[in-house]
Design an enzyme around this catalytic site. Structure first.
Site, PDB file in Angstrom:
ATOM      1  N   ARG A 560      -7.847  -5.634   1.978  1.00 52.75           N
ATOM      2  CA  ARG A 560      -6.670  -4.767   2.007  1.00 52.75           C
ATOM      3  C   ARG A 560      -6.701  -3.779   0.857  1.00 52.75           C
ATOM      4  NH1 ARG A 560      -3.497  -5.478   6.639  1.00 52.75           N
ATOM      5  NH2 ARG A 560      -2.030  -4.229   5.442  1.00 52.75           N
ATOM      6  N   VAL A 561      -6.217  -2.588   1.146  1.00 52.32           N
ATOM      7  CA  VAL A 561      -6.117  -1.591   0.087  1.00 52.32           C
ATOM      8  C   VAL A 561      -4.659  -1.392  -0.309  1.00 52.32           C
ATOM      9  CG1 VAL A 561      -8.236  -0.377   0.721  1.00 52.32           C
ATOM     10  CG2 VAL A 561      -6.077   0.292   1.792  1.00 52.32           C
ATOM     11  N   ASP A 562      -3.760  -2.149   0.328  1.00 53.55           N
ATOM     12  CA  ASP A 562      -2.342  -2.034  -0.034  1.00 53.55           C
ATOM     13  C   ASP A 562      -1.918  -3.289  -0.798  1.00 53.55           C
ATOM     14  OD1 ASP A 562      -2.456  -3.916   1.960  1.00 53.55           O
ATOM     15  OD2 ASP A 562      -1.304  -2.749   3.417  1.00 53.55           O
ATOM     16  N   ASP A 563      -0.620  -3.473  -0.995  1.00 51.56           N
ATOM     17  CA  ASP A 563      -0.158  -4.617  -1.773  1.00 51.56           C
ATOM     18  C   ASP A 563       0.055  -5.842  -0.906  1.00 51.56           C
ATOM     19  OD1 ASP A 563      -0.257  -3.423  -4.285  1.00 51.56           O
ATOM     20  OD2 ASP A 563       1.614  -2.355  -3.889  1.00 51.56           O
TER      21      ASP A 563
END
Ligand code: 6R9
Length: 692
Positions: A560-563
């Site tokens: 994942r590149v998000d939180d």
């Protein structure tokens, strides 16, 4: 043999196979493969010969057709199902581009069908009524049951009739909070039969999380059981449901009926807390209803289920899937990615509380008339050989699991595996997070005796079914790569500005066109649907994942590149954990990051500032963790609480998670530029407190 060589060579041509001959020799000579990431692992000739898709050429032909003529491709497949009414001539329409107005996907619009009918009645009419649909294996070895397709249909009809009797109508929501009992699949299929919208909540979620979901979708009925055994532990699910319903009543969402299955092996009815008037024993009512129930025909775009999942911000999102496209897509992906044949015995270790259980325990397999193993227990109980014991017991041919389980069993040693035969196995599958090459190799060499291709299926709750996945007989595999897109899927890699990048590259993974299994909205919040998924890179669906493509065109998912943190394949939003922590009266502020973990993939690491006048202690640490367990569930508990007198923030007050991630993973020489911090000393303070 020369035949084998030709076969192998034809595979090596795709993707641009020159230079791979040394690896081919390794495979042909049966040598152990070298440990570089770019090794190709070929399906055996015997496997490919019998496979549904047996060569890269065949894949390519089918894939190209699916892209050039999606309407023709999918309507041909859809015609294998029963539709009460056919779709409008138009098979699908879409607007994926927010700049052109509201994002909308529709498939088989105007058609009517029923997924429960297609999974059960249709297979029975085809002569498979006596085939085993479910082998159920209880927590205790030796505790098992089975249902044929005809028996399963009867049970589904009885529950469907009961639900109708208590007033559940088409479109109404039903919350299901059950462990892996046959009644969980029965409940899903019964809802679908009458057009009710199920929302399964994983039975590891806490009362507060369950309440939050009940309050959001306002079910008429909650279906649960009194208790369950997992491994040596008994969990009293009914108590959790009681407090969730009390909580939702307080918020103005009363639940009039709690249908409770008596799970006798875990708890007797006399010991179960009971609320007269609201609670009803399943066994007292459901068996009294007729075993036939007319199907409610629904529109292809009518909702089938809601499944809540974590995002990078705010409350969990109610991902909404509809009927027709989801049906066609889960069935087709299941069939091809596992090379499913009628004689297969399929076992997926996922729980129906997650999307994998929806699409690949219940719907995809049953739509194919498959025999499915459903396992109630824990994979390491009574010992780490349990999975292979089950594989041998039922002669499982297709085994689908998560990398976290592979890694934890790998640590226990090969003997737990090799003492079982496992000769029945044909295809292995992996899902939930990237599978690291060493775990891939162990799964391949030890579990599968270097004989079974691995389908490393990349997909999401939102996508409904597999998006990037090997077709096991078609492709040489690379350990750790999910390989190529499924039919009809157009993945693209974009840079920070949203420009598509070609060839060998890394960036953000997006999808370019709609596909039948795509989610249609977030329940009650189409705006959030558009903002989260379609605005970050206008013109595309944004997956939230990073990805690279190698010179041979193989896709490699990088996380994942998000939180969003992925713990043992479970999606957890950092914001949810933070909000649970700050609800603790002594917590002033919290920042949560994921750190690499040997078994779980990632683990949760929380930086916590306490309110003035309170000092950090073991007692507080425990009660902070308890706050997360109570609000979300045990699986979201932080592994580490790092006391933080202050958090590193920019001058505008934004927490710099990048720095926290480095501190959490001990990469202190890679902190980068800290000069933009409001108070750079905070970082030194945090480092000094690392071992507290
Ligand atoms: C099916 C499921 C989705 C996220 C997804 C990605 C990760 C899932 C993966 C994988 C690499 C795979 N993920 N499968 N990453 N390779 N084969 O897990 O759905 O719970 O919604 O999670 O899981 O990061 O974005 P969900």
């Amino acid at each position: 043999s020369s035949d084998h060589l030709r076969h192998v060579e034809s595979m090596a041509q795709l993707p641009s196979g020159a230079g791979k001959i040394s690896h081919l020799n390794a495979v042909i000579l049966g040598e152990t493969l070298a440990s570089e990431e770019n090794d190709l692992v070929f399906p055996s000739q015997d496997f490919s010969r019998q496979a549904l898709v047996s060569s890269p050429e065949q894949y390519r032909k089918m894939y190209e057709r699916s892209i050039q003529d999606p309407a023709g491709f999918w309507s041909e497949i859809a015609s294998q199902f029963y539709w009460k009414e056919k779709w409008d001539p138009e098979v699908y329409n879409e607007n994926i581009d927010v700049r052109k107005g509201t994002v909308k996907f529709e498939w088989f619009k105007g058609a009517s069908t029923n997924i429960s009918y297609n999974a059960l009645d249709r297979n029975i009419e085809a002569g498979n009524g006596g085939k085993v649909a479910i082998y159920w294996e209880g927590n205790e070895p030796g505790d098992d049951e089975q249902l044929t397709y005809a028996e399963l249909l009867e049970k589904v009809c009885q529950l469907a009739n009961y639900l109708k009797h208590v007033g559940v109508r088409k479109g109404a929501a039903v919350v299901i909070y059950l462990p892996m009992l046959m009644e969980l699949l029965i409940s899903m299929l019964a809802c679908a039969r009458i057009g009710a919208v199920h929302s399964v909540v994983f039975a590891g979620f806490s009362a507060e999380s369950l309440a939050q979901r009940i309050i959001d979708c306002k079910p008429k009925v909650v279906i649960t059981c009194n208790a369950v055994r997992r491994g040596p532990k008994a969990i009293h699910l009914k108590d959790i449901v009681d407090s969730a319903i009390n909580e939702s009543v307080k918020s103005g969402v009363p639940v009039g009926l709690c249908l409770t299955f008596e799970n006798q092996s875990a708890m007797k009815r006399e010991d179960t807390k009971w609320q007269e008037g609201r609670d009803v024993w399943w066994q007292d009512v459901v068996p009294q209803f007729p075993t036939k129930c007319a199907v409610e025909w629904v529109d292809a775009e009518d909702p089938l289920f809601l499944l809540y999942t974590s995002g990078s911000t705010g409350k969990p999102k109610g991902v909404l899937h509809t009927t027709g496209g989801y049906m066609v897509y889960t069935a087709t992906t299941f069939k091809y990615a596992f090379d499913h044949k009628p004689s297969d015995i399929y076992w997926c270790t996922a729980d129906c509380g997650w999307i994998t259980g929806h699409s690949y325990v219940t719907y995809g397999p049953l739509l194919n008339g498959a025999t499915v193993v459903v396992f109630e227990g824990a994979p390491n109980y009574p010992n780490s050989g349990r999975c292979w014991d089950i594989v041998d017991k039922y002669k499982v041919t297709l085994f689908y699991t998560a990398p976290t389980l592979v890694r934890s069993l790998m640590r226990e040693g090969d003997e737990y595996v090799t003492r079982y035969h496992r000769k029945s196995l044909r295809v292995l599958g992996s899902v939930g997070e990237p599978i690291n090459p060493s775990a891939w190799r162990w799964f391949y060499n030890v579990v599968g005796d270097s004989r079974c291709p691995i389908s490393d299926t990349w997909w999401q709750t939102e996508t409904g079914g597999f998006m990037i996945t090997p077709l096991p007989g078609a492709w040489p595999q690379k350990p750790g790569s999910a390989t190529f897109p499924f039919f009809g899927v157009q993945p693209v890699i974009v840079d920070e500005k949203g420009n598509e990048i070609e060839g060998e590259c890394s960036g953000y993974l997006c999808i370019k066109k709609s596909w039948p299994g795509a989610f249609r909205t977030l329940y009650g919040d189409h705006e959030r649907y558009q903002t989260t998924y379609f605005k970050p890179f206008a013109g595309y669906y944004f997956t939230g994942d990073g990805c690279s493509r190698d010179k041979d065109g193989y896709f490699w998912l990088t996380g994942r590149v998000d939180d969003v943190i992925n713990v043992s394949g479970h999606r957890i939003g950092t914001a949810e954990v933070e909000s649970a922590l700050v609800s603790h009266p002594h917590c002033a502020e919290a920042a949560v990051v994921g750190v690499e973990h040997e078994i779980k993939g990632q683990s949760i690491y929380a930086f916590v500032s306490l309110v003035e006048g309170v000092s950090y202690s073991e007692g507080i640490r425990k009660s902070l963790i308890l706050a997360v367990r109570n609000q979300i569930g045990a699986f979201a508990a932080p592994d580490k609480i790092h006391w933080a007198p202050a958090l590193p923030k920019t001058r505008s007050g934004k927490i710099m998670r990048r720095i926290l991630r480095k501190i959490a993973s001990g990469q202190l020489d890679e902190l980068g530029d800290t000069s933009t911090l409001a108070d750079p000393n905070v970082v030194d303070q945090l480092i000094a407190l690392s071992d507290c």
